[in-house]
Each structure stands twice: as structure tokens, then as C-alpha cells.
Write a protein that holds these residues in place. Structure first.
Motif, PDB file in Angstrom:
ATOM      1  N   THR A 166      -3.016  -0.376   5.285  1.00 42.22           N
ATOM      2  CA  THR A 166      -4.473  -0.206   5.551  1.00 42.22           C
ATOM      3  C   THR A 166      -4.852   0.757   6.898  1.00 42.22           C
ATOM      4  N   LEU A 167      -4.135   0.047   7.818  1.00 42.04           N
ATOM      5  CA  LEU A 167      -4.586   0.818   9.073  1.00 42.04           C
ATOM      6  C   LEU A 167      -4.120   2.207   9.193  1.00 42.04           C
ATOM      7  N   GLY A 168      -3.021   2.551   8.432  1.00 35.89           N
ATOM      8  CA  GLY A 168      -2.792   4.131   8.202  1.00 35.89           C
ATOM      9  C   GLY A 168      -3.748   4.760   7.526  1.00 35.89           C
ATOM     10  N   LEU A 169      -4.539   4.252   6.673  1.00 32.24           N
ATOM     11  CA  LEU A 169      -5.401   4.849   5.873  1.00 32.24           C
ATOM     12  C   LEU A 169      -6.556   4.931   6.731  1.00 32.24           C
ATOM     13  N   SER A 182       0.553   4.083  15.149  1.00 32.95           N
ATOM     14  CA  SER A 182       0.980   2.636  15.252  1.00 32.95           C
ATOM     15  C   SER A 182       1.099   2.116  13.778  1.00 32.95           C
ATOM     16  N   SER A 183       0.528   2.390  12.915  1.00 33.79           N
ATOM     17  CA  SER A 183       0.898   2.043  11.475  1.00 33.79           C
ATOM     18  C   SER A 183       2.427   2.551  11.206  1.00 33.79           C
ATOM     19  N   GLY A 184       2.778   3.729  11.667  1.00 34.35           N
ATOM     20  CA  GLY A 184       3.964   4.175  11.176  1.00 34.35           C
ATOM     21  C   GLY A 184       5.089   3.510  12.116  1.00 34.35           C
ATOM     22  N   VAL A 185       4.946   3.237  13.141  1.00 35.35           N
ATOM     23  CA  VAL A 185       5.849   2.530  14.058  1.00 35.35           C
ATOM     24  C   VAL A 185       6.074   0.963  13.422  1.00 35.35           C
ATOM     25  N   TYR A 186       4.967   0.401  13.168  1.00 37.28           N
ATOM     26  CA  TYR A 186       5.156  -0.967  12.454  1.00 37.28           C
ATOM     27  C   TYR A 186       5.861  -0.871  11.591  1.00 37.28           C
ATOM     28  N   THR A 187       5.405  -0.170  10.404  1.00 39.34           N
ATOM     29  CA  THR A 187       6.369   0.025   9.134  1.00 39.34           C
ATOM     30  C   THR A 187       7.883   0.171   9.321  1.00 39.34           C
ATOM     31  N   ALA A 188       8.204   1.068  10.321  1.00 33.48           N
ATOM     32  CA  ALA A 188       9.500   1.292  10.568  1.00 33.48           C
ATOM     33  C   ALA A 188      10.122  -0.056  10.976  1.00 33.48           C
ATOM     34  N   HIS A 189       9.356  -0.857  11.942  1.00 31.21           N
ATOM     35  CA  HIS A 189       9.932  -1.888  12.158  1.00 31.21           C
ATOM     36  C   HIS A 189      10.188  -3.050  11.206  1.00 31.21           C
ATOM     37  N   ARG A 190       9.209  -3.163  10.288  1.00 26.57           N
ATOM     38  CA  ARG A 190       9.328  -3.926   9.227  1.00 26.57           C
ATOM     39  C   ARG A 190      10.624  -3.570   8.211  1.00 26.57           C
ATOM     40  N   GLU A 191      10.796  -2.258   8.106  1.00 28.93           N
ATOM     41  CA  GLU A 191      11.940  -1.721   7.361  1.00 28.93           C
ATOM     42  C   GLU A 191      13.225  -2.388   8.089  1.00 28.93           C
ATOM     43  N   ALA A 204       2.246   9.880   5.355  1.00 31.74           N
ATOM     44  CA  ALA A 204       3.468   9.551   4.450  1.00 31.74           C
ATOM     45  C   ALA A 204       3.738   8.205   4.322  1.00 31.74           C
ATOM     46  N   PRO A 205       4.112   7.707   5.592  1.00 28.17           N
ATOM     47  CA  PRO A 205       4.770   6.055   5.388  1.00 28.17           C
ATOM     48  C   PRO A 205       3.907   5.204   4.452  1.00 28.17           C
ATOM     49  N   VAL A 206       2.468   5.352   4.608  1.00 28.58           N
ATOM     50  CA  VAL A 206       1.594   4.602   3.525  1.00 28.58           C
ATOM     51  C   VAL A 206       1.833   4.688   2.024  1.00 28.58           C
ATOM     52  N   PHE A 207       2.098   6.055   1.677  1.00 26.39           N
ATOM     53  CA  PHE A 207       2.264   6.639   0.447  1.00 26.39           C
ATOM     54  C   PHE A 207       3.676   6.042   0.003  1.00 26.39           C
ATOM     55  N   VAL A 208       4.747   6.142   0.950  1.00 27.32           N
ATOM     56  CA  VAL A 208       5.788   5.436   0.812  1.00 27.32           C
ATOM     57  C   VAL A 208       5.969   3.908   0.163  1.00 27.32           C
TER      58      VAL A 208
END
Length: 317
Positions: free
Chosen positions: A148-151, A291-300, A123-127
Motif C-alpha cells: 500500500t505504501l508503494g502505491l 522504502s516499500s521495495g526495501v521492506y518487501t525484499a526484507h520480508r522475502e 514493480a515489487p507491488v505488482f509482483v
């Protein structure tokens, strides 16, 4: 239903909800507790979906949701929870949540619970993608790499084109898309409607729409099935409510990594209840998605630390 991503902060009146007491350990503990309830809800939904159609299981879940919300909505202190400044957005958000629930339960009918849950955590990728389209957010190169890593992680889990691929793998992906749409729509009503208004619209919209659909799939449930359906609704509602409470004590960037503990619980429940043993590629793909989701949260978190523009009194969720 799986909680795929920390919910954006919904602002009530008069103070925004994101002003919290800094007690991260309590918030983390609550997030981990919420994953137990959500994993239990997923396991019960999978068990029930083997004997009842997914729309009917979803209907029972939303019926319980409405019944839980009813005394809260009718309380004199609640005012008029169904009064919204942006009712159309609220309705679309409710439809997105409903579609997420139906697709996920449908996927559980065919897939191992760990595989379905891991896939839905995309879901974070789609967000990220939907935020660009509808919120006109700018996304940097590093977040695109994480996306891209999430996909890639999802592709590792579902493995299209191989004998391990099941066509039903598309359902958790569609569920994640519905959940992501709900999150993006929630951002559009941040600071506009109260949290109780959003909850009330979610319950009522989902229940009314699924009530129109369910007669076409109806199978008279037994009392054990009814009780199991009630358990799904109660566990799911409690799980999501504990998530909301957790955000009073810590930021999303702190709590996000611990939401993935749910994958541990669903894997254990899948083994104990259904005898499902995920293969190594499911674990590899899940690790990439996490890993993708955690990094996305970090960037947020980094994005929110930037000074807010005067025209935006509250930081975007």
C-alpha cells in the motif's frame, strides 16, 4: 530499460543458481555498476525516443540483444537453448518483457526520466499481487502495508487530478506491470529450464513480435541514431547481465536496496542531458517507493529462511 526488481533465481542444471559464494561487497559493487549501465540505457532511450517512435527504439534494442545472444546460443557447449520444458510460459515471459520495454520507452518520450524511473520501481507491488493470483502465495499484513505504501508513493510522484499530472504517467506503471509479470512467470520455470534457455526465449520472442509491429511505425534512422540504438542495446544487456552475476555473490535482500542507486544516476543524467530538475514531490514519492521495495525484499528474505517443505526442493524465488 530500468531494472525494477532483482531477478528471481533461475535454476540451471544440475545445481540451482541461488547457491552463491558469500561475498556481499563484490555483489553490491556489481549491482551499483549495473545501475550505471541501465541508467545510461534509459537516458539514451529517452534521447532517441524524441526523434524515433518507441516501437522502433525497442526493435533496435532487441536486435542488439539477439545479436549478443547469438554466439552464446550457437556455441557447441550450449546444447539446444531453445528446447524448453514449458515453452508457452517462456513465450509469455518474453511478451511480458517486450511490453515492459515498449511502455517504458513510450513513457520516456513524454516524462522526465527521473519521474518515469521512480514510477516504474513500483514493480515489487505488482509482483506481490500477481504472486497471489498465479502462484497462490500467502501475503501477510506487513507486506500488504508495504504494498500500500508503494502505491501511495506512485500517487505522490504522478499526482493524478492535479495540474502536475501527465496522462503518459500510465506508461511506466504498465511497464512495471509487464516486468512484474515476467518475474512471476520466471518463478514458474525455476528449476525447469536453464538460464540460457530463458535468455534465448526472451531475445527471440521479443525480437520476432516487435519485428511484426515496427513496420507500422518505421522511420528511417540516421547513422547517429543507429549508433545510439546500439548503445541502448549494449548498455541494457550489460546492465542486466551484471545483475545476474551479482547474485552469485549475495542474496537478493542484500542487493535490493542498492538497485535504487539507479534513481540517483537517472536524476543526474536527466539534469545534465535534458535540463530536467525533479520537484520535491518526485523525491518524496521515490523515497516512499524505495522504502516499500526495501521492506518487501526484507520480508522475502525472512520467508526464504523458513524451512522448505519436502515437496519443494528449492525455495521459491
Amino acid at each position: 530499460m530500468t531494472s525494477h526488481f532483482p531477478p528471481p533465481k533461475i535454476v540451471g542444471a544440475p545445481a540451482p543458481l541461488h547457491r552463491h559464494t558469500d561475498r556481499p561487497f563484490r555483489g553490491i559493487t556489481m549491482i551499483i555498476a549495473s545501475t550505471l549501465f541501465l541508467a545510461a540505457s534509459d537516458a539514451m532511450a529517452k534521447y532517441l525516443a524524441r526523434s524515433l517512435p518507441a516501437p522502433e527504439v525497442t526493435w533496435i534494442r532487441f536486435l542488439v540483444f539477439v545479436l549478443i545472444m547469438l554466439p552464446i546460443v550457437l556455441a557447441p557447449s550450449a546444447g539446444n537453448p531453445m528446447r524448453s520444458a514449458r515453452p508457452l510460459v517462456q513465450v509469455w515471459r518474453g511478451l511480458a518483457l517486450l511490453s515492459s520495454s515498449i511502455f517504458f520507452i513510450t513513457g520516456l518520450s513524454y516524462l522526465p526520466i527521473a519521474e518515469a524511473a521512480a514510477t516504474a520501481f513500483i514493480a515489487p507491488v505488482f509482483v506481490t499481487g500477481l504472486s497471489i493470483l498465479f502462484l497462490r502465495e500467502k501475503v501477510g499484513m506487513r507486506r500488504w502495508i508495504a504494498t500500500t505504501l508503494g502505491l501511495i508513493g506512485v500517487l505522490v510522484v504522478v499526482r493524478p487530478g492535479t495540474s502536475a499530472f501527465h496522462p503518459a504517467a500510465v506508461f511506466p506503471i504498465l511497464s512495471a506491470l509487464g516486468w512484474a509479470a515476467a518475474l512471476v512467470l520466471t518463478r514458474k520455470i525455476t528449476g525447469v529450464d536453464r538460464a540460457i534457455t530463458t535468455m534465448a526465449f526472451s531475445a527471440v520472442t521479443g525480437f520476432l513480435v516487435i519485428s511484426v509491429i515496427v513496420p507500422f511505425y518505421w522511420v528511417t534512422p540516421s547513422w547517429p541514431q543507429i549508433l545510439l540504438g546500439v548503445g541502448i542495446g549494449v548498455s541494457s544487456t550489460l546492465g542486466h547481465w551484471i545483475v545476474v552475476l551479482a547474485f552469485r555473490y549475495a542474496d537478493a535482500s542484500v542487493l535490493a536496496p542498492f538497485s535504487y542507486v539507479q534513481l540517483v544516476w537517472v536524476t543526474l543524467l536527466g539534469f545534465v542531458v535534458f535540463g530536467e530538475v525533479p520537484d520535491v514531490w518526485t523525491f518524496v514519492g521515490a523515497a516512499i517507493i524505495i522504502s516499500s521495495g526495501v521492506y518487501t525484499a526484507h520480508r522475502e528474505r525472512l520467508r526464504r529462511l523458513r524451512p522448505a517443505l519436502p515437496a519443494e526442493p528449492y525455495p521459491s524465488a
